[in-house]
Design a protein around this motif. Sequence first.
Motif, PDB file in Angstrom:
ATOM      1  N   GLY A  83      57.910  64.486  38.385  1.00  0.00           N
ATOM      2  CA  GLY A  83      56.891  65.176  39.155  1.00  0.00           C
ATOM      3  C   GLY A  83      55.930  66.013  38.341  1.00  0.00           C
ATOM      4  O   GLY A  83      55.048  66.677  38.893  1.00  0.00           O
ATOM      5  N   THR A  84      56.073  65.976  37.005  1.00  0.00           N
ATOM      6  CA  THR A  84      55.154  66.723  36.139  1.00  0.00           C
ATOM      7  C   THR A  84      53.784  66.052  36.137  1.00  0.00           C
ATOM      8  O   THR A  84      53.673  64.857  35.858  1.00  0.00           O
ATOM      9  CB  THR A  84      55.684  66.787  34.691  1.00  0.00           C
ATOM     10  N   VAL A  85      52.749  66.825  36.456  1.00  0.00           N
ATOM     11  CA  VAL A  85      51.385  66.289  36.459  1.00  0.00           C
ATOM     12  C   VAL A  85      50.840  66.404  35.042  1.00  0.00           C
ATOM     13  O   VAL A  85      50.124  67.330  34.699  1.00  0.00           O
ATOM     14  CB  VAL A  85      50.492  67.044  37.464  1.00  0.00           C
ATOM     15  N   SER A  86      51.224  65.434  34.209  1.00  0.00           N
ATOM     16  CA  SER A  86      50.853  65.471  32.793  1.00  0.00           C
ATOM     17  C   SER A  86      49.510  64.811  32.525  1.00  0.00           C
ATOM     18  O   SER A  86      48.870  65.057  31.508  1.00  0.00           O
ATOM     19  CB  SER A  86      51.937  64.788  31.946  1.00  0.00           C
ATOM     20  N   GLY A  87      49.071  63.949  33.432  1.00  0.00           N
ATOM     21  CA  GLY A  87      47.800  63.260  33.249  1.00  0.00           C
ATOM     22  C   GLY A  87      47.901  62.093  32.296  1.00  0.00           C
ATOM     23  O   GLY A  87      48.936  61.867  31.665  1.00  0.00           O
ATOM     24  N   GLN A  88      46.816  61.357  32.189  1.00  0.00           N
ATOM     25  CA  GLN A  88      46.758  60.184  31.318  1.00  0.00           C
ATOM     26  C   GLN A  88      45.392  60.130  30.653  1.00  0.00           C
ATOM     27  O   GLN A  88      44.367  60.376  31.287  1.00  0.00           O
ATOM     28  CB  GLN A  88      46.995  58.915  32.137  1.00  0.00           C
ATOM     29  N   LYS A  89      45.403  59.845  29.348  1.00  0.00           N
ATOM     30  CA  LYS A  89      44.132  59.690  28.638  1.00  0.00           C
ATOM     31  C   LYS A  89      43.389  58.464  29.167  1.00  0.00           C
ATOM     32  O   LYS A  89      44.009  57.497  29.600  1.00  0.00           O
ATOM     33  CB  LYS A  89      44.381  59.523  27.138  1.00  0.00           C
ATOM     34  N   PHE A  90      42.067  58.528  29.108  1.00  0.00           N
ATOM     35  CA  PHE A  90      41.236  57.391  29.560  1.00  0.00           C
ATOM     36  C   PHE A  90      41.641  56.946  30.963  1.00  0.00           C
ATOM     37  O   PHE A  90      41.901  55.768  31.211  1.00  0.00           O
ATOM     38  CB  PHE A  90      41.337  56.223  28.570  1.00  0.00           C
ATOM     39  N   ILE A  91      41.693  57.905  31.884  1.00  0.00           N
ATOM     40  CA  ILE A  91      42.154  57.603  33.236  1.00  0.00           C
ATOM     41  C   ILE A  91      41.261  56.566  33.911  1.00  0.00           C
ATOM     42  O   ILE A  91      41.719  55.788  34.754  1.00  0.00           O
ATOM     43  CB  ILE A  91      42.235  58.901  34.082  1.00  0.00           C
ATOM     44  N   GLU A  92      39.986  56.512  33.497  1.00  0.00           N
ATOM     45  CA  GLU A  92      39.091  55.516  34.107  1.00  0.00           C
ATOM     46  C   GLU A  92      39.533  54.094  33.779  1.00  0.00           C
ATOM     47  O   GLU A  92      39.351  53.186  34.585  1.00  0.00           O
ATOM     48  CB  GLU A  92      37.634  55.748  33.665  1.00  0.00           C
ATOM     49  N   GLU A  93      40.158  53.901  32.616  1.00  0.00           N
ATOM     50  CA  GLU A  93      40.675  52.578  32.258  1.00  0.00           C
ATOM     51  C   GLU A  93      41.903  52.228  33.095  1.00  0.00           C
ATOM     52  O   GLU A  93      42.095  51.066  33.497  1.00  0.00           O
ATOM     53  CB  GLU A  93      41.007  52.531  30.767  1.00  0.00           C
ATOM     54  N   GLU A  94      42.735  53.238  33.363  1.00  0.00           N
ATOM     55  CA  GLU A  94      43.909  53.028  34.215  1.00  0.00           C
ATOM     56  C   GLU A  94      43.461  52.623  35.622  1.00  0.00           C
ATOM     57  O   GLU A  94      44.040  51.722  36.241  1.00  0.00           O
ATOM     58  CB  GLU A  94      44.743  54.315  34.287  1.00  0.00           C
ATOM     59  N   ILE A  95      42.430  53.285  36.108  1.00  0.00           N
ATOM     60  CA  ILE A  95      41.899  52.975  37.443  1.00  0.00           C
ATOM     61  C   ILE A  95      41.345  51.564  37.483  1.00  0.00           C
ATOM     62  O   ILE A  95      41.598  50.801  38.428  1.00  0.00           O
ATOM     63  CB  ILE A  95      40.807  53.997  37.822  1.00  0.00           C
ATOM     64  N   TYR A  96      40.615  51.189  36.455  1.00  0.00           N
ATOM     65  CA  TYR A  96      40.022  49.844  36.400  1.00  0.00           C
ATOM     66  C   TYR A  96      41.113  48.773  36.444  1.00  0.00           C
ATOM     67  O   TYR A  96      41.006  47.789  37.195  1.00  0.00           O
ATOM     68  CB  TYR A  96      39.191  49.688  35.126  1.00  0.00           C
ATOM     69  N   VAL A  97      42.172  48.972  35.661  1.00  0.00           N
ATOM     70  CA  VAL A  97      43.269  48.006  35.593  1.00  0.00           C
ATOM     71  C   VAL A  97      43.941  47.854  36.959  1.00  0.00           C
ATOM     72  O   VAL A  97      44.235  46.741  37.414  1.00  0.00           O
ATOM     73  CB  VAL A  97      44.296  48.440  34.525  1.00  0.00           C
ATOM     74  N   MET A  98      44.179  48.997  37.613  1.00  0.00           N
ATOM     75  CA  MET A  98      44.859  48.937  38.906  1.00  0.00           C
ATOM     76  C   MET A  98      43.973  48.322  39.987  1.00  0.00           C
ATOM     77  O   MET A  98      44.438  47.504  40.791  1.00  0.00           O
ATOM     78  CB  MET A  98      45.299  50.335  39.341  1.00  0.00           C
ATOM     79  N   GLU A  99      42.709  48.683  40.026  1.00  0.00           N
ATOM     80  CA  GLU A  99      41.827  48.126  41.052  1.00  0.00           C
ATOM     81  C   GLU A  99      41.666  46.622  40.882  1.00  0.00           C
ATOM     82  O   GLU A  99      41.582  45.888  41.864  1.00  0.00           O
ATOM     83  CB  GLU A  99      40.469  48.835  41.021  1.00  0.00           C
ATOM     84  N   LYS A 100      41.621  46.160  39.652  1.00  0.00           N
ATOM     85  CA  LYS A 100      41.521  44.727  39.383  1.00  0.00           C
ATOM     86  C   LYS A 100      42.782  44.006  39.898  1.00  0.00           C
ATOM     87  O   LYS A 100      42.685  42.943  40.530  1.00  0.00           O
ATOM     88  CB  LYS A 100      41.356  44.486  37.882  1.00  0.00           C
ATOM     89  N   ALA A 101      43.941  44.598  39.648  1.00  0.00           N
ATOM     90  CA  ALA A 101      45.195  43.988  40.101  1.00  0.00           C
ATOM     91  C   ALA A 101      45.285  43.973  41.624  1.00  0.00           C
ATOM     92  O   ALA A 101      45.718  42.986  42.229  1.00  0.00           O
ATOM     93  CB  ALA A 101      46.384  44.739  39.512  1.00  0.00           C
ATOM     94  N   ILE A 102      44.870  45.066  42.259  1.00  0.00           N
ATOM     95  CA  ILE A 102      44.888  45.148  43.726  1.00  0.00           C
ATOM     96  C   ILE A 102      44.011  44.063  44.327  1.00  0.00           C
ATOM     97  O   ILE A 102      44.384  43.388  45.286  1.00  0.00           O
ATOM     98  CB  ILE A 102      44.419  46.541  44.191  1.00  0.00           C
ATOM     99  N   GLN A 103      42.836  43.885  43.748  1.00  0.00           N
ATOM    100  CA  GLN A 103      41.876  42.911  44.269  1.00  0.00           C
ATOM    101  C   GLN A 103      42.349  41.475  44.066  1.00  0.00           C
ATOM    102  O   GLN A 103      42.163  40.619  44.938  1.00  0.00           O
ATOM    103  CB  GLN A 103      40.524  43.104  43.585  1.00  0.00           C
TER     104      GLN A 103
END
Length: 214
Positions: free
Chosen positions: A53-73
Amino acid sequence: MTLQEVKYLASQGEGLKIEFKKKAAFPEKIVKEFIALANTAGGVVMIGVDDDGTVSGQKFIEEEIYVMEKAIQELIFPKLDYELFRIDLNAKKGVAVFKLEKSSNRPHFLKVDKKRHSFIRVEDRSVQASIEVWEILKRSKNPKDTVFTYGRKEEVLLKYLAESEKITLKEYSKLAKIPKFLASKTLVRLVLANVLRIHPQESEDYFTLREQGV
């Protein structure tokens, strides 16, 4: 969504409606969490949050979002609707929150090698949906009066459940001395008729009598 709201959600821990992912590695596996939430009760998938539950964050979060949205689609059918929130922790790290409602288009499924795999949420886990759960999700989209015929196989089942707490598909098939496909159809029909309740499990689902008014 604010950082304060993200931390509050993370403090709840993983459960029926919350899933944490440190990063979007293996997105083809993570999409099953989206499917399970949408098929069950809705919820959120949080990228950039540790298992504890630690909100540590992720570097280059926009890349993580891109990868997930592509997979969802590309991997989820039918199309899955969601809301996306990006929260920056600092100049380098961020968190992505995908919010899903209980879908009116369920059951959603993951299509791999021409095979369909659907998932539902059981407590804090996403498990593959059984044939019975799939049928119930599919047929409950268009509510209609389900005809409840009371014959020998139904009598055997209801008499057993009046004395015992629960029954599985295999147990019912053996008890009523009917093929599993017929036992499955009977159980699904009785769930849709609000006579029985299905309890999805990771290993084998079980069925109980539905209490009046529940």
